[in-house]
Design an enzyme around this catalytic site. Structure first.
Site, PDB file in Angstrom:
ATOM      1  N   CYS A 212       0.692  -1.172  -0.028  1.00 20.17           N
ATOM      2  CA  CYS A 212       0.025  -0.120   0.016  1.00 20.17           C
ATOM      3  C   CYS A 212       0.865   1.196   0.089  1.00 20.17           C
ATOM      4  CB  CYS A 212      -0.966  -0.177   1.115  1.00 20.17           C
ATOM      5  SG  CYS A 212      -0.363  -0.620   2.830  1.00 20.17           S
TER       6      CYS A 212
ATOM      7  N   ARG B 117       7.043 -11.137   5.363  1.00 20.90           N
ATOM      8  CA  ARG B 117       6.782 -10.929   6.568  1.00 20.90           C
ATOM      9  C   ARG B 117       7.529 -12.049   7.592  1.00 20.90           C
ATOM     10  NH1 ARG B 117       0.465  -9.666   5.763  1.00 20.90           N
ATOM     11  NH2 ARG B 117       0.583  -7.892   4.446  1.00 20.90           N
TER      12      ARG B 117
ATOM     13  N   GLN C  91       1.035 -10.928  -3.191  1.00 20.55           N
ATOM     14  CA  GLN C  91      -0.638 -10.713  -2.975  1.00 20.55           C
ATOM     15  C   GLN C  91      -1.264 -10.088  -4.350  1.00 20.55           C
ATOM     16  OE1 GLN C  91       0.168  -7.672   0.053  1.00 20.55           O
ATOM     17  NE2 GLN C  91      -1.243  -8.963   1.500  1.00 20.55           N
TER      18      GLN C  91
ATOM     19  N   ASP D 270      -2.873  -7.521  -5.143  1.00 21.44           N
ATOM     20  CA  ASP D 270      -3.373  -6.366  -4.180  1.00 21.44           C
ATOM     21  C   ASP D 270      -3.944  -5.143  -4.805  1.00 21.44           C
ATOM     22  OD1 ASP D 270      -3.212  -5.516  -1.763  1.00 21.44           O
ATOM     23  OD2 ASP D 270      -1.131  -5.235  -1.348  1.00 21.44           O
TER      24      ASP D 270
ATOM     25  N   HIS E  46      -5.578  -1.371  -4.566  1.00 15.76           N
ATOM     26  CA  HIS E  46      -5.964  -0.027  -3.604  1.00 15.76           C
ATOM     27  C   HIS E  46      -6.639   0.820  -4.468  1.00 15.76           C
ATOM     28  CE1 HIS E  46      -2.564  -1.868  -1.520  1.00 15.76           C
ATOM     29  NE2 HIS E  46      -3.223  -1.342  -0.658  1.00 15.76           N
TER      30      HIS E  46
ATOM     31  N   LYS F 151     -13.278  -3.064   8.455  1.00 14.62           N
ATOM     32  CA  LYS F 151     -13.268  -3.969   7.412  1.00 14.62           C
ATOM     33  C   LYS F 151     -14.258  -4.828   7.227  1.00 14.62           C
ATOM     34  CE  LYS F 151     -10.408  -7.282   9.781  1.00 14.62           C
ATOM     35  NZ  LYS F 151      -9.032  -7.997   9.900  1.00 14.62           N
TER      36      LYS F 151
ATOM     37  N   HIS G 132      -8.375  -0.898   0.702  1.00 16.28           N
ATOM     38  CA  HIS G 132      -7.470  -2.030   0.612  1.00 16.28           C
ATOM     39  C   HIS G 132      -8.057  -3.129   0.257  1.00 16.28           C
ATOM     40  CE1 HIS G 132      -3.946  -0.022   2.933  1.00 16.28           C
ATOM     41  NE2 HIS G 132      -5.199   0.684   3.396  1.00 16.28           N
TER      42      HIS G 132
END
Length: 666
Positions: A362, A391, A409, A411, A413, A493, A539
């Site tokens: 992000c 991670r 991911q 991912d 945004h 979320k 997100h």
């Protein structure tokens, strides 16, 4: 009503009871006994023992053993019974923690040697005796001094409650277990005694917040499952304890059902199937939690990514790419170094600057948004990336592809205006569920996590975001629950959960409204009235990660993937070497139709080639001998063992192509 009476609410109706009435007695008021299956009470929303004494104005509800709260309490009580059995059989064992967890419980012990299978059998036998005895769980409040005296031989318990420098409040640990403190001034520690039902004599005790079932006879079914090592409080710097895992259920039938599910899950374990099907591996030379995909797994991953890219392009997403590392300042601005530093890989010093492997995409997507001025006419702006992140998961929680240290991911945004938020979330949730359905998942549940007690931002923003998320769920028609107060401190979320083929629940997609990061980076857009305004940011990771979703699909399909997804969709099996050229021509025609096909030209006999294809779970086998060549046909075999002989080549090719293109589940 006299001063010795109280008004309480039961089943939505007001009742008058005598002072000193227990929750159990209150629930027995109308029928004379506690309703069958009720093992605890919920008083003003908090689970309590049936022996809890109600006060004026309390709202009292039943907690059934088959409910989520009921199973939690049942498993917590089972953990106590197991710990009692261990200390009776191994008197020198020191107690760690023993919380309930999903589908079971565990307890950690400091013992001289690891537990053996024979030890587990003996412990389970002693547990059955304790359950049969019907020992009563009895709660009492103790002072620090009493706790220190009673737990003098339990160093881990003393450490948990901080009697070596304890601060006020609840001591919460990574395990999920906390020691209860009172809701009023000061702190409150509680010990639960297990009492003999006849004499009332003390059988065993443990520091615990509770609640528990009334007696050990209220534990209908339990089973010890396995043991493992576990570092005290999750730190490798601490002693390694021995952990015993168990499960407990409201009935023997439910437990048998769960054990059968575990047996099926073991057969479907993606780590085992990944090796058997030659999909991926975890080379020790690379490191724990860092997978490599082999050609077949790489093919499947490409299929997943290509399909996802196409769907995202159709939905108006724009594709970006960002690097794997960044200077530390980026993660200081985003807050990751403040919030997530424990989960990040150690820093690297390069050219006099500190760099980190990125834990999330992000911040870099925000930089792309902020690279130039933006107008409201460009919004919503949907950025998408297959972005690899890193991670530093603790070694004890790394688990194949479903909990890795390096993963990619899918991912997104989305940057939008406040008035676009509601419609954008609704269409986004529809997109998420639609794409997951395309991969063969059909059972969905959602969870809306709302503002916690400690939060940042304005209440108006939280209210708008929660309202928009709830609207998206209502429009979607998905079943959902509201998890009050479970949102992150910076945003609410939606989590989308799926059920796999054997009924297991997996958390996959997350949709999170974020009004903090845009402010931290100072991004804006020019509104229609010429003012500069802050965009909302959503997100969204649909698969969660390619690796985790891949592992879930391996287990969902037990490696028998539908034809469109299988790494090898068809294999040609010649009866003899003379028939290889014939099958190669058929394979060439299939490849022209973009079918992934191989011809097994090995030295193995035909029957072994068939067994190999079935072990590899190939959807279609085309077998050819002299008669087939003469007739321009094949024997068409499916992976379930059924077979059609003398099928014209054109028909065989058409059936395979149709099955792949229509995404049938074979």
């Amino acid at each position: 009503m006299s001063s010795q009476q109280l008004r309480i609410t039961l089943a939505g109706r007001e009742h008058v009871v005598e002072a000193g009435t227990t929750a159990g007695a209150a629930l027995s008021a109308e029928t004379g006994s506690v309703p069958p299956g009720v093992i605890a009470a919920r008083v003003n929303g908090e689970p309590r023992d049936l022996a809890y004494r109600v006060t004026d104005g309390d709202v009292v509800e039943e907690v059934d053993i088959a409910s989520d709260d009921g199973r939690y309490i049942l498993r917590h009580s089972s953990a106590h019974v197991m710990a009692q059995a261990v200390q009776e059989l191994f008197p020198q064992a020191k107690l760690g923690i023993g919380p309930p967890v999903e589908n079971g419980f565990y307890y950690d012990f400091d013992v001289e040697a690891p537990f053996t299978p024979a030890d587990l059998k003996a412990i389970e036998g002693r547990m059955r005796q304790i359950v049969k005895q019907g020992q009563r769980f009895s709660r009492r409040v103790v002072t620090d001094e009493q706790a220190a005296e009673e737990l003098a031989t339990e160093p881990y318990k003393l450490e948990l409650i901080g009697l070596k420098g304890r601060a006020a409040g609840s001591a919460q640990f990574e395990s999920g277990e906390s020691v209860e403190v009172g809701s009023g001034a000061g702190t409150e520690l509680t010990i639960y005694d297990n009492l003999d039902p006849a004499s009332g004599a003390l059988c065993w005790k443990d520091l615990c917040r509770g609640p528990h079932v009334p007696t050990t006879r209220n534990i209908p079914a339990f089973k010890l499952m396995r043991t493992s090592g576990a570092y005290w409080r999750g730190s490798e710097k601490n002693p390694q304890l021995q952990r015993i895992y168990g499960t407990a259920w409201e009935s023997r039938d439910k437990q048998d059902e769960y054990v059968k599910q575990l047996e099926e899950a073991e057969k479907r374990d993606h780590r085992k199937l990944g090796a058997e099907l030659d999909l991926f591996s975890f080379p020790t030379e690379i490191g724990s939690g860092l997978p490599v995909f082999h050609p077949k797994g790489g093919t499947m991953r490409r299929v997943m990514e290509d399909y996802s890219r196409r769907r995202h392009a159709e939905a108006g997403y724009e594709f970006v790419t960002t690097p794997h590392i960044s200077k530390a300042d980026l993660f200081i601005t985003s807050g990751h170094l403040e919030w997530y530093s424990d989960g990040m890989f150690p820093p690297m010093e390069l050219d006099g600057a500190t760099y980190y492997a990125k834990p999330m995409n992000c911040p870099m997507h925000i930089l792309i948004y902020g690279s130039r001025g933006r107008s409201y006419r460009e919004l919503p702006l949907r950025l998408f990336e297959f972005g690899t992140v890193y991670r530093y998961e603790k070694s004890g929680v790394v688990h194949g592809l479903t909990r890795a240290r390096g993963f990619t991911q899918d991912d997104s945004h989305i940057f939008c205006t406040p008035d676009q938020l509601q419609d954008e979330l609704a269409s986004l949730l529809e997109f998420v569920v639609g794409l997951l359905r395309d991969f063969g998942l059909t059972e969905f549940e959602a969870e809306l996590s709302t503002r916690p007690d400690k939060y940042v931002g304005e209440l108006e923003e939280w209210a708008a975001a929660e309202s928009a998320l709830k609207h998206a769920l209502d429009v979607s028609g998905l079943p959902y629950v509201i998890a009050e107060g479970d949102g992150a401190f910076y945003a609410p979320k939606i989590d989308v959960h799926v059920k796999d083929a054997i009924g297991r629940r997996w958390q996959l997609s997350t949709l999170q409204v974020d009004f903090q990061e845009p402010g931290r980076f100072g991004i804006e857009f020019q509104a229609a009235d010429g003012t500069r305004q802050r965009p909302y940011m959503i997100h969204r990771a649909l698969f969660g990660s390619i690796e985790r979703f891949f592992g879930i699909l391996v287990e969902h399909y037990a490696g028998a993937f539908p034809p469109w997804f299988a790494p090898v969709q068809a294999v040609g099996i010649p009866i003899s070497d003379a028939h290889v050229p014939y099958l190669e021509k058929i394979a060439a025609s299939l490849r022209e139709q973009e079918i992934r096909v191989e011809v097994d030209a090995s030295d193995d006999r035909m029957q072994k080639k068939i067994r190999t294809a079935q072990r590899q779970k190939v959807p279609f086998m085309l077998i050819a001998g002299d008669d087939d060549v003469a007739a321009g046909a094949v024997s068409f075999r499916y992976r379930d063992g059924s077979q059609k002989n003398g099928v014209p080549v054109a028909d065989a090719v058409a059936e395979i192509v149709t099955a792949v293109r229509t995404r049938v589940q074979v």
